[in-house]
Design a protein around this motif. Structure first.
Motif, PDB file in Angstrom:
ATOM      1  N   LYS A 193       0.843  -1.191   0.000  1.00 59.09           N
ATOM      2  CA  LYS A 193       0.000   0.000   0.000  1.00 59.09           C
ATOM      3  C   LYS A 193       0.880   1.244   0.000  1.00 59.09           C
ATOM      4  CE  LYS A 193      -3.794  -2.441   0.450  1.00 59.09           C
ATOM      5  NZ  LYS A 193      -4.730  -2.590  -0.680  1.00 59.09           N
ATOM      6  N   GLN A 329      -7.846   6.983  -0.092  1.00 66.42           N
ATOM      7  CA  GLN A 329      -7.757   6.173  -1.302  1.00 66.42           C
ATOM      8  C   GLN A 329      -6.312   6.047  -1.776  1.00 66.42           C
ATOM      9  OE1 GLN A 329     -10.675   8.648  -3.322  1.00 66.42           O
ATOM     10  NE2 GLN A 329     -11.865   6.809  -3.777  1.00 66.42           N
ATOM     11  N   LYS A 331      -3.666   6.290   0.137  1.00 65.17           N
ATOM     12  CA  LYS A 331      -2.964   5.460   1.124  1.00 65.17           C
ATOM     13  C   LYS A 331      -3.232   3.978   0.880  1.00 65.17           C
ATOM     14  CE  LYS A 331      -2.648   8.694   5.013  1.00 65.17           C
ATOM     15  NZ  LYS A 331      -3.056   8.952   6.422  1.00 65.17           N
ATOM     16  N   ASN A 332      -4.432   3.652   0.449  1.00 69.43           N
ATOM     17  CA  ASN A 332      -4.810   2.245   0.259  1.00 69.43           C
ATOM     18  C   ASN A 332      -4.525   1.724  -1.140  1.00 69.43           C
ATOM     19  OD1 ASN A 332      -5.792   1.767   2.880  1.00 69.43           O
ATOM     20  ND2 ASN A 332      -7.734   2.772   2.390  1.00 69.43           N
ATOM     21  N   ASP A 334      -2.616   0.059  -4.095  1.00 68.69           N
ATOM     22  CA  ASP A 334      -1.487  -0.844  -4.280  1.00 68.69           C
ATOM     23  C   ASP A 334      -0.474  -0.223  -5.240  1.00 68.69           C
ATOM     24  OD1 ASP A 334      -2.421  -2.868  -2.613  1.00 68.69           O
ATOM     25  OD2 ASP A 334      -3.573  -3.812  -4.227  1.00 68.69           O
TER      26      ASP A 334
END
Length: 376
Positions: A193, A329, A331-332, A334
């Motif tokens: 992440k 978003q 931060k999360n 991939d």
């Protein structure tokens, strides 16, 4: 001398909307905003019941929204009320000279515009538009020189596009297809992440009542987009130095190597901060990514996100009216993290290409300067 002394002026008139079609039936139809960045307009609609027509060789000039955009008609066509056709008198006016004359007089035409909702110019405004009194031989000499400069500008712009394609090809060669996240295709890489390998943040709130006429630049998404394209922001806001020092006394202050992107980042418009000069940015509308230096080379992350967001922004962003990024978003999201040495190799390649792009950009700037000086 007046414009009406060197050309006939035909104001456009829109035919019935049920006469428009996209099947190529009738004459090419141009409604307005003639300037598509090319000498000749691109045909998108046809009209099988035209009212006002332009001939090949006429200039198509936008008379509203925006005023002064210009193309040269390369075939007979139908013109709507957003356009006027200027038909040069062959013994008095060279068509290409008239083309450059109108382009150079765009600001003057705008000044003549009137209207409360949007500005427009009338037939009488065009009739009274003043133009230099040059013989046709001298007109052709001027237009010939400007055309030569324009061809060189086009060649340089195409060269810069090739550099961008070269960079993208090199990226794909080293790290896989744009938008793909598959660590197995890239040796010694892992997926994680973004929030685990970078500090994703925004700024403190600044209110419009706190803006001043000069001081520390304050950038919104618009200005970040301009900076990402190597442009100096045209209309930044400002806050006082005292206010800046109060706001930026923590990690919200961007530093060299950070990435700033508008929350509406549909074109991959990401700015790699390259200055120590103080500035601040709008909370929520501009997001800041501070990559961990032992994990990321900022140049690799810049291009990774640029390509990824260009292709996947509609899926990655969210919003009821338009897609927009939120901090959580990012931060999360991939991200693919290759070996840092491989990232550094890519960054070195970018430095070499940038040197060539810089030389081309300087030459292009000089050509544009010459063009402006040569204009009428």
């Amino acid at each position: 001398m007046l414009l009406s002394d060197i050309c006939e002026i035909i104001m456009g008139q829109s035919p019935s909307s049920d006469s428009y079609n996209v099947k190529g039936q009738g004459l090419p139809f141009f409604q307005g905003n003639a300037d598509f960045g090319k000498l000749y307009p691109s045909v998108r609609l046809w009209c099988n019941c035209p009212i006002k027509k332009a001939e090949a060789g006429d200039l198509l000039v936008s008379v509203r929204a925006p005023i002064g955009a210009v193309n040269l008609a390369n075939q007979k066509c139908c013109i709507g009320r957003g356009l006027a056709a200027l038909r040069p008198y062959r013994d008095k006016c060279d068509a290409m000279y008239l083309y450059y004359l109108i382009k150079a007089g765009k600001n003057k035409l705008n000044w003549l515009g009137t209207g409360s909702t949007f500005k427009a110019i009338t037939r009488s405004s065009l009739l009274s538009f003043n133009v230099p009194d040059y013989c046709i031989a001298f007109q052709r000499k001027i237009s010939g020189k400007l055309w030569s400069v324009d061809k060189l500008i086009h060649q340089r712009n195409e060269q810069l596009k090739l550099f961008d394609l070269l960079i993208q090809s090199r990226f794909i060669e080293m790290f896989g297809n744009v938008g793909e996240i598959d660590k197995h295709k890239v040796h010694d890489a892992f997926v994680t992440k973004l929030g685990d390998v970078a500090n994703v943040k925004s700024s403190h709130r600044v209110f419009t009542s706190e803006f001043v006429e000069s001081g520390i630049p304050f950038y919104r998404g618009t200005e970040i987009g301009e900076l990402s394209n190597g442009q100096i922001p045209k209309h930044p806001f400002y806050i006082t130095r005292e206010h800046y020092e109060k706001l930026a006394n923590d990690d919200s202050r961007p530093k060299i190597g950070d990435l700033l992107l508008p929350s509406i980042c549909n074109n991959g418009q990401i700015w790699l901060v390259d200055t120590n000069k103080p500035f601040y940015y709008k909370d929520g509308r501009v997001l800041c990514i501070s990559p961990y230096p032992d994990v990321f080379n900022s140049i690799y992350l810049l291009y990774y996100l640029k390509y990824r967001l260009t292709y996947e922004y509609p899926k990655l962003g969210s919003g009821s009216t338009f897609a927009e990024f939120k901090i959580f978003q990012l931060k999360n999201m991939d991200v693919l993290v290759p070996n840092i040495m491989k990232q550094n190799l890519f960054a070195n390649f970018i430095h070499q290409v940038d040197k060539s792009k810089y030389r081309e950009a300087i030459f292009l700037y000089l050509l544009e300067d010459i063009r402006i000086c040569c204009n009428i």
